[in-house]
Design an enzyme around this catalytic site. Structure first.
Site, PDB file in Angstrom:
ATOM      1  N   SER A  95      85.961  69.870  27.912  1.00  0.00           N
ATOM      2  CA  SER A  95      87.123  70.637  28.374  1.00  0.00           C
ATOM      3  C   SER A  95      87.735  69.931  29.591  1.00  0.00           C
ATOM      4  O   SER A  95      87.044  69.176  30.292  1.00  0.00           O
ATOM      5  CB  SER A  95      86.664  72.035  28.788  1.00  0.00           C
ATOM      6  OG  SER A  95      87.689  72.713  29.489  1.00  0.00           O
ATOM      7  N   TYR A 107      81.143  77.641  33.386  1.00  0.00           N
ATOM      8  CA  TYR A 107      81.789  76.847  32.331  1.00  0.00           C
ATOM      9  C   TYR A 107      82.067  75.422  32.828  1.00  0.00           C
ATOM     10  O   TYR A 107      81.756  74.437  32.158  1.00  0.00           O
ATOM     11  CB  TYR A 107      83.079  77.552  31.918  1.00  0.00           C
ATOM     12  CG  TYR A 107      83.761  77.006  30.686  1.00  0.00           C
ATOM     13  CD1 TYR A 107      83.283  77.289  29.413  1.00  0.00           C
ATOM     14  CD2 TYR A 107      84.900  76.214  30.797  1.00  0.00           C
ATOM     15  CE1 TYR A 107      83.921  76.793  28.283  1.00  0.00           C
ATOM     16  CE2 TYR A 107      85.544  75.727  29.670  1.00  0.00           C
ATOM     17  CZ  TYR A 107      85.055  76.018  28.422  1.00  0.00           C
ATOM     18  OH  TYR A 107      85.698  75.527  27.297  1.00  0.00           O
ATOM     19  N   LYS A 111      80.251  72.051  31.351  1.00  0.00           N
ATOM     20  CA  LYS A 111      81.105  71.025  30.721  1.00  0.00           C
ATOM     21  C   LYS A 111      81.053  69.714  31.518  1.00  0.00           C
ATOM     22  O   LYS A 111      81.122  68.629  30.937  1.00  0.00           O
ATOM     23  CB  LYS A 111      82.543  71.517  30.593  1.00  0.00           C
ATOM     24  CG  LYS A 111      82.738  72.666  29.595  1.00  0.00           C
ATOM     25  CD  LYS A 111      82.440  72.264  28.156  1.00  0.00           C
ATOM     26  CE  LYS A 111      82.934  73.321  27.174  1.00  0.00           C
ATOM     27  NZ  LYS A 111      82.552  73.015  25.774  1.00  0.00           N
TER      28      LYS A 111
HETATM   29  P1  NAP Z   1      86.181  80.050  19.458  1.00  0.00           P
HETATM   30  O1  NAP Z   1      87.451  80.177  18.701  1.00  0.00           O
HETATM   31  O2  NAP Z   1      85.681  81.202  20.235  1.00  0.00           O
HETATM   32  O3  NAP Z   1      85.056  79.549  18.427  1.00  0.00           O
HETATM   33  C1  NAP Z   1      83.770  79.280  18.886  1.00  0.00           C
HETATM   34  C2  NAP Z   1      82.857  79.237  17.687  1.00  0.00           C
HETATM   35  O4  NAP Z   1      81.517  78.918  18.170  1.00  0.00           O
HETATM   36  C3  NAP Z   1      82.742  80.583  16.982  1.00  0.00           C
HETATM   37  O5  NAP Z   1      82.672  80.385  15.598  1.00  0.00           O
HETATM   38  C4  NAP Z   1      81.435  81.143  17.544  1.00  0.00           C
HETATM   39  O6  NAP Z   1      80.817  82.082  16.693  1.00  0.00           O
HETATM   40  C5  NAP Z   1      80.623  79.867  17.626  1.00  0.00           C
HETATM   41  N1  NAP Z   1      79.462  80.049  18.505  1.00  0.00           N
HETATM   42  C6  NAP Z   1      79.478  80.465  19.800  1.00  0.00           C
HETATM   43  N2  NAP Z   1      78.232  80.596  20.242  1.00  0.00           N
HETATM   44  C7  NAP Z   1      77.414  80.243  19.210  1.00  0.00           C
HETATM   45  C8  NAP Z   1      76.013  80.200  19.052  1.00  0.00           C
HETATM   46  N3  NAP Z   1      75.174  80.546  20.049  1.00  0.00           N
HETATM   47  N4  NAP Z   1      75.499  79.804  17.867  1.00  0.00           N
HETATM   48  C9  NAP Z   1      76.324  79.460  16.848  1.00  0.00           C
HETATM   49  N5  NAP Z   1      77.659  79.491  16.931  1.00  0.00           N
HETATM   50  C10 NAP Z   1      78.199  79.888  18.110  1.00  0.00           C
HETATM   51  O7  NAP Z   1      86.242  78.855  20.511  1.00  0.00           O
HETATM   52  P2  NAP Z   1      87.129  77.513  20.537  1.00  0.00           P
HETATM   53  O8  NAP Z   1      88.243  77.743  21.484  1.00  0.00           O
HETATM   54  O9  NAP Z   1      87.404  77.015  19.182  1.00  0.00           O
HETATM   55  O10 NAP Z   1      86.121  76.561  21.306  1.00  0.00           O
HETATM   56  C11 NAP Z   1      85.498  75.461  20.676  1.00  0.00           C
HETATM   57  C12 NAP Z   1      85.108  74.458  21.742  1.00  0.00           C
HETATM   58  O11 NAP Z   1      86.278  74.030  22.437  1.00  0.00           O
HETATM   59  C13 NAP Z   1      84.157  74.992  22.804  1.00  0.00           C
HETATM   60  O12 NAP Z   1      83.198  74.002  23.118  1.00  0.00           O
HETATM   61  C14 NAP Z   1      85.061  75.241  23.989  1.00  0.00           C
HETATM   62  O13 NAP Z   1      84.373  75.198  25.217  1.00  0.00           O
HETATM   63  C15 NAP Z   1      86.047  74.100  23.815  1.00  0.00           C
HETATM   64  N6  NAP Z   1      87.300  74.296  24.518  1.00  0.00           N
HETATM   65  C16 NAP Z   1      88.078  75.379  24.224  1.00  0.00           C
HETATM   66  C17 NAP Z   1      89.272  75.560  24.924  1.00  0.00           C
HETATM   67  C18 NAP Z   1      90.159  76.730  24.663  1.00  0.00           C
HETATM   68  O14 NAP Z   1      91.025  77.019  25.520  1.00  0.00           O
HETATM   69  N7  NAP Z   1      90.028  77.414  23.523  1.00  0.00           N
HETATM   70  C19 NAP Z   1      89.659  74.628  25.905  1.00  0.00           C
HETATM   71  C20 NAP Z   1      88.846  73.549  26.167  1.00  0.00           C
HETATM   72  C21 NAP Z   1      87.666  73.394  25.466  1.00  0.00           C
HETATM   73  P3  NAP Z   1      81.020  83.685  16.974  1.00  0.00           P
HETATM   74  O15 NAP Z   1      82.491  83.938  16.925  1.00  0.00           O
HETATM   75  O16 NAP Z   1      80.272  84.276  15.869  1.00  0.00           O
HETATM   76  O17 NAP Z   1      80.445  83.938  18.340  1.00  0.00           O
END
Ligand code: NAP
Length: 244
Positions: free
Chosen positions: A136, A149, A153
């Protein structure tokens, strides 16, 4: 740019929603055999309905014994997207050890063992591999209420670099993508408030948040041979946020 992953087995964690889910579908479109790992069975059911070639694995990655058992049947992995994470946001003075444990066990403790298992398999087969950690912009810039967080990260970025150093001789490349805000479920936790969102977009030279596809395209590039000489980078997908 044409990217083909035909003949490759890719594994994506956090595959049920958001960036992970879109990455699974993009990898499958590019010909990879894809294993999708997440903890909500309903998400895996709908993913398989959308793309029948996807191999679903339902496990909570914070439960190490269950993860190890689930990984036994997955087989050799050529491409890994280490994407699963959660966002537990609170002011630094209110962070509890339990909250830190949840985030750090998923991103770091269990995450490291998970990466080790996959990387050991890549090394043993001798054919190299590519790993992308989903980090991130928060790894490199302090964000209010994001201390846990940001810390995890930041650690992930250094893990990316040390893995690149140590696994490079086996032709295993390790890189990260470092997105700005993306309006997924996770993104909405921190940035649904219009005031906070405006304050953030005003700090991004391109003046907008990233789309899921922006992040997926960078992941595909780093997984592919198009980035064959790129190793150990933390690639911002942030519209210039970290440049300022
Ligand atoms: P998201 O839409 O919330 O999806 C996260 C996924 O990870 C969900 O399917 C969730 O399952 C799964 N997950 C979480 N904890 C888990 C666990 N303990 N075991 C197995 N699966 C698990 O999030 P996203 O925004 O796509 O984020 C993906 C990545 O991008 C993350 O590493 C995040 O830190 C990074 N990121 C996101 C952003 C942002 O603004 N969205 C920005 C920078 C970086 P459940 O729904 O069942 O919990």
């Amino acid at each position: 740019m044409e990217i083909s992953f035909a003949g490759k087995h890719a594994l994506v964690t956090g595959a049920g929603k958001g960036i992970g889910r879109a990455t699974v579908l993009a990898l499958a479109r590019c010909g990879a055999e894809v294993t999708a790992v997440t903890r909500t069975q309903a998400d895996l059911n709908s993913l398989v309905l959308e793309c029948s070639s996807v191999r679903p694995v339902c496990v909570d990655l914070s439960d190490w014994e269950a993860t190890e058992a689930a990984l036994k049947d997955v087989g050799p992995v050529d491409l890994l997207v280490n994407n699963a994470a959660c966002a537990l946001l609170q002011p630094f003075l209110e962070v509890t050890p339990e909250q830190f444990d949840i985030a750090s066990s998923l991103l770091m403790a269990n995450g490291i063992v998970f990466l080790q298992i996959v990387a050991r398999g890549m090394k043993a087969r001798g054919g190299g591999g590519s790993i992308v950690n989903v980090s991130s912009q928060a790894s490199q810039c302090a964000l209010r209420d994001h201390s846990v967080y940001c810390a995890t990260k930041g650690a992930l970025d250094m893990l990316t670099k040390t893995m690149a150093l140590e696994l490079g001789p086996y032709q295993i490349r390790v890189n990260s993508v470092n997105p700005t805000v993306v309006m997924t479920d996770l993104g909405r936790i921190g940035w649904s408030d219009p005031g906070k969102a405006k304050a953030m977009t005003s700090r991004i030279p391109l003046g907008k948040f990233a789309e899921v596809e922006d992040v997926v395209n960078s992941i595909l590039f780093l997984l592919s041979d198009k980035s064959a000489m790129t190793n150990g980078v933390t690639l911002p997908v942030d519209g210039g946020f970290l440049a300022c």
